[in-house]
Design a protein around this motif. Structure first.
Motif, PDB file in Angstrom:
ATOM      1  N   ASP A 130       3.959   0.077   1.702  1.00  0.00           N
ATOM      2  CA  ASP A 130       4.030   0.081   0.235  1.00  0.00           C
ATOM      3  C   ASP A 130       4.165   1.485  -0.339  1.00  0.00           C
ATOM      4  O   ASP A 130       3.776   1.748  -1.476  1.00  0.00           O
ATOM      5  N   ILE A 133       8.030   1.441  -2.318  1.00  0.00           N
ATOM      6  CA  ILE A 133       8.360   0.280  -3.151  1.00  0.00           C
ATOM      7  C   ILE A 133       8.772   0.642  -4.570  1.00  0.00           C
ATOM      8  O   ILE A 133       9.273  -0.216  -5.304  1.00  0.00           O
ATOM      9  N   ALA A 160       9.775  -4.021  -1.929  1.00  0.00           N
ATOM     10  CA  ALA A 160       9.574  -5.201  -2.766  1.00  0.00           C
ATOM     11  C   ALA A 160      10.825  -6.067  -2.656  1.00  0.00           C
ATOM     12  O   ALA A 160      11.918  -5.595  -2.961  1.00  0.00           O
ATOM     13  N   SER A 216       5.621  -8.805  -0.357  1.00  0.00           N
ATOM     14  CA  SER A 216       6.202  -7.592   0.195  1.00  0.00           C
ATOM     15  C   SER A 216       7.009  -7.933   1.440  1.00  0.00           C
ATOM     16  O   SER A 216       6.725  -8.910   2.139  1.00  0.00           O
TER      17      SER A 216
END
Length: 223
Positions: A130, A133, A160, A216
């Motif tokens: 993450d 993203i 994403a 995700s």
């Protein structure tokens, strides 16, 4: 929006706006039902990404890029890796360092700053959950190119995914209260991203995690 501008916004959010939110979210403290779905989703995604890396990482040097409060750092060190755990938020790095078990301290080096900084050195693998993203496809390509030049093996990261459900939830603003909502994610289709990076390497789809308000996509980049 450039990589530098987006990075500055992310730094402001994690280091000044929502540090306490993420400290609580990444602990075992009680949270709301909405945030519990995010916690469970992140735990599942971390496990999925770790499954793409060797079980025994003894002697390997690994970059935990965007280490946050350090849960992946702990798991990578337990596998025997020498971990460089870096995050743009000094506050989160402090939390990660405080939480690290004493038995693993000789395997982990913490740093705050840009995860792409060349001074961090060379690695066998990169773990970036993450961390990308919020960036455009061209910025992700440039980041992977920078990491490729200093990484012998794979870069495991998340984006994403471009799904109607994720976009509807995100723009409805229901993940977090307005006061501590993170910068807007930029959704990507895996096939389009694979085409964007095709001149520098290949992407492998590692699967998607969808847990309530957490969605995700995991990908593996190899030169």
């Amino acid at each position: 929006m450039s990589y530098e501008v987006t990075r500055a916004r992310v730094e402001t959010y994690f280091d000044r706006t929502a540090t306490q939110v993420w400290e609580r979210l990444t602990s075992d403290a009680p949270v709301s039902r909405i945030r519990e779905t995010v916690r469970k989703g992140r735990d599942a995604m971390r496990g999925r990404m770790l499954s793409a890396l060797p079980v025994d990482m003894t002697g390997m040097r690994v970059l935990d890029a965007g280490c946050g409060a350090g849960p992946a750092t702990v798991e990578l060190a337990r596998r025997g890796a020498e971990v460089v755990a870096v995050d743009i938020s000094p506050s989160l790095v402090e939390i990660a360092e405080r939480r690290l078990p004493d038995s693993l301290r000789d395997r982990v080096t913490f740093a705050s700053g840009d995860m792409l900084s060349a001074h961090l050195g060379r690695f066998d693998h990169v773990f970036a959950m993450d961390s990308l993203i919020y960036y455009r496809a061209s910025d992700i390509r440039d980041a992977l190119a920078a990491l490729r030049d200093r990484t012998r093996g794979s870069v495991v990261f998340t984006v994403a995914p471009r799904t109607r459900l994720l976009m509807a939830m995100w723009y409805a603003g229901k993940v977090f209260p307005r006061s501590d909502r993170s910068p807007v994610m930029i959704p990507h289709k895996s096939a389009d991203l694979a085409e964007t990076v095709s001149d520098i390497g290949q992407l492998r789809d590692l699967g998607r995690v969808a847990s309530g308000f957490y969605i995700s996509q995991a990908l593996e980049f190899t030169p």
